[in-house]
Design an enzyme around this catalytic site. Sequence first.
Site, mmCIF file in Angstrom:
data_model
loop_
_atom_site.group_PDB
_atom_site.id
_atom_site.type_symbol
_atom_site.label_atom_id
_atom_site.label_comp_id
_atom_site.label_asym_id
_atom_site.label_seq_id
_atom_site.Cartn_x
_atom_site.Cartn_y
_atom_site.Cartn_z
ATOM 1 N N HIS A 97 0.812 -1.220 0.000
ATOM 2 C CA HIS A 97 0.000 0.000 0.000
ATOM 3 C C HIS A 97 0.845 1.270 0.000
ATOM 4 O O HIS A 97 0.344 2.352 -0.309
ATOM 5 C CB HIS A 97 -0.981 0.001 1.179
ATOM 6 C CG HIS A 97 -0.358 0.257 2.509
ATOM 7 N ND1 HIS A 97 -0.017 -0.746 3.388
ATOM 8 C CD2 HIS A 97 -0.018 1.410 3.140
ATOM 9 C CE1 HIS A 97 0.496 -0.229 4.481
ATOM 10 N NE2 HIS A 97 0.519 1.091 4.362
ATOM 11 N N ASP A 126 0.300 -7.608 1.312
ATOM 12 C CA ASP A 126 0.751 -6.234 1.548
ATOM 13 C C ASP A 126 2.280 -6.150 1.572
ATOM 14 O O ASP A 126 2.858 -5.374 2.323
ATOM 15 C CB ASP A 126 0.176 -5.672 2.846
ATOM 16 C CG ASP A 126 0.231 -4.142 2.891
ATOM 17 O OD1 ASP A 126 0.312 -3.525 1.810
ATOM 18 O OD2 ASP A 126 0.218 -3.568 3.992
ATOM 19 N N SER A 165 4.572 2.496 7.909
ATOM 20 C CA SER A 165 4.260 1.388 7.010
ATOM 21 C C SER A 165 5.485 0.947 6.233
ATOM 22 O O SER A 165 6.183 1.760 5.630
ATOM 23 C CB SER A 165 3.165 1.796 6.029
ATOM 24 O OG SER A 165 1.936 1.959 6.676
#
Length: 488
Positions: free
Chosen positions: A130, A160, A233
Site C-alpha cells: 500500500h 501487503d 508502514s
Amino acid sequence: MPIITQSSVTQASIKMRRKHWLPRTTLALAMSMTALVGINVATISTAKAAVTTADFSDLVQQVTPGVARVNVTKTVSEAELAQAQTAELLRQFFGDRVRLPNRPATPAIEHAYGTAFFITPDGYMLTNHHVVEGADKITVTLNDRTELDATLIGSDERSDVAVLKVTGKQFPALPIGDSNTIRVGEPVLAIGSPFGFDYSASAGIVSAKSRSFSRETSVPFIQTDVALNPGNSGGPLFNQRGEVVGINSRIFSGTGGYMGLSFSIPMDAAMDIYEQLKTSGEVARAYLGIYPQDIDRNLAEAYNLSRPQGALLTRISPDSPAQKAGLKTGDIILKFNNTDIMRASDLLNMINRASPNETFRAQIQRDGKPLMINGIFSLAPSDIQAQGRDGQDNEVRLGLRLRDLTPDEQAELKTNDKAGIIVTAIDPTGLAARSGLMAGDMVTNLHQKPIANVTDFTSALSSLPKSGVVTIEVIRQGIPAIIGLRIE
C-alpha cells in the site's frame, strides 16, 4: 498505514471512568485485602524490572543504516482527493451508506511516504504494497540523506508486501530473524517515519500472534503494542537481537492514530513472498475451497469434542480441491499436515503458506468418528490486467485490474454460473476511473455483451469503437448500475 476502524471489528463499548480519591480507611482496607490474597510483591517487582531493562539504544544505532524512507509520487485527481476526504468525514457521522456522485477528474500530483529496509547487500528492499501502490516514481532516502531511485520489482496486495531494488553494492542489509520463535510478551522495536518524522524508534511487546484478517489479507499478523502511525508502514520490526521479525503494516484505530494495537507481517511469510516476486513478479497461491469457522463451547459439546478445538467446515466450494478430496460440510479438521488445528485461523494460515499442486493430509472428525483425508491444492485464481485492442489495432487502455469470480464467490452468490468478473484495482487516471468505475465492482456486461469471465471482457474490448460512449453494467454492493464509458 491501513487503519482497521472500530466499525469493522466487533468491540464492547468503552466507558471513561472518573478518578476518585480513596479515604484513608478505604486505603487501609485495600492494603489489608492485598495481604489476605497473598500478592507476591517480589514477583511484581521482578516483572517491572524485566520490562524496564529492555534498553534498545545500542540496537537502534546498529540497525538504523539499514532502514530508509520511501518517497512516492502518484498522479491522482483533485476531485478524487476531495471526494475521498469528504466521504471519510461523512462516514464518521452517517456510516457506510454514504453515496457520493462521481465527478470529472483533473490529474494532480500527490506525494506520499513510508519506510523500507535492505534485505540484501546488492540493494533489494522490502516495504508494504500500500506504500507504493499506484506510484509513478519511487525514491528512497538513506539515513546519511543519500537519495536513490528505486525500481518496483513486484508487489502483492493480499500479503501487503512489495519488493524494491536500488542500484549499488554493499548496502547494510539487516539480519532476518525467525518470526516463528517470537513469544508473546517479548520486547520488540520499530523504526520508521511516522508523520514524516524520519528514523523514529518506538518499542513495546508482542501482544499476540497469528492474528488473521482473512477477508483482506493472507498472512498471520504479529500483534504488538508498539506505537505505529502513518509513515511507519513498510518499516522493520526487530527483536532484541537486532533481527527483523516483521514488516509493520497496519494499526487498529478509531481516530486514525495509534491506539495500542499494531500489526506486522511475519518475516517468514514476507520472505516467501519476496522470493516469488523476485523470481516471477507474481505470487502463486494454493486454493482449497473451504469456509471454516471456530468451535465454541456449545459446538464442542454438540460434536462430542473434549474441548473447543479444530475448524468446522460450513461450506465446500463445488469442483474445489476440498470437494475432490472428499471433505464435506460439517467436517471438523483437527489436524492439517500433522499440525494441530485449534482455530479456523490456524487452518487458513497453513493454506495461505502452501503452494499449488502440494499434497495435504487432514485428520478430521465426521459424525463423531475419526477420518483421514488426502488431497492436492490447486492454483488460486489470479488477477489479470485488462487492456485490449480494437479491430483497427487502436489500443484501448481502461486502467483496470480484473479477475474471475472464485468458486467461493460463486457459491456465495448462490449460483454455479459465472455472473461476472471483479474489478480489483483502478488506475485513478484511467478511462475507467474517469467514468466512475470503482474497485470491488462486479462487471456483468460491456458494450451489450454479457461478461462471464475475463476472456469475455477481453473479447468485448476488441470490438469497442475508437471513440464515443459505450455502456458497462456493474453490480456495486449488491445494487445493479449502468455506467457510460467514454472512449478517448
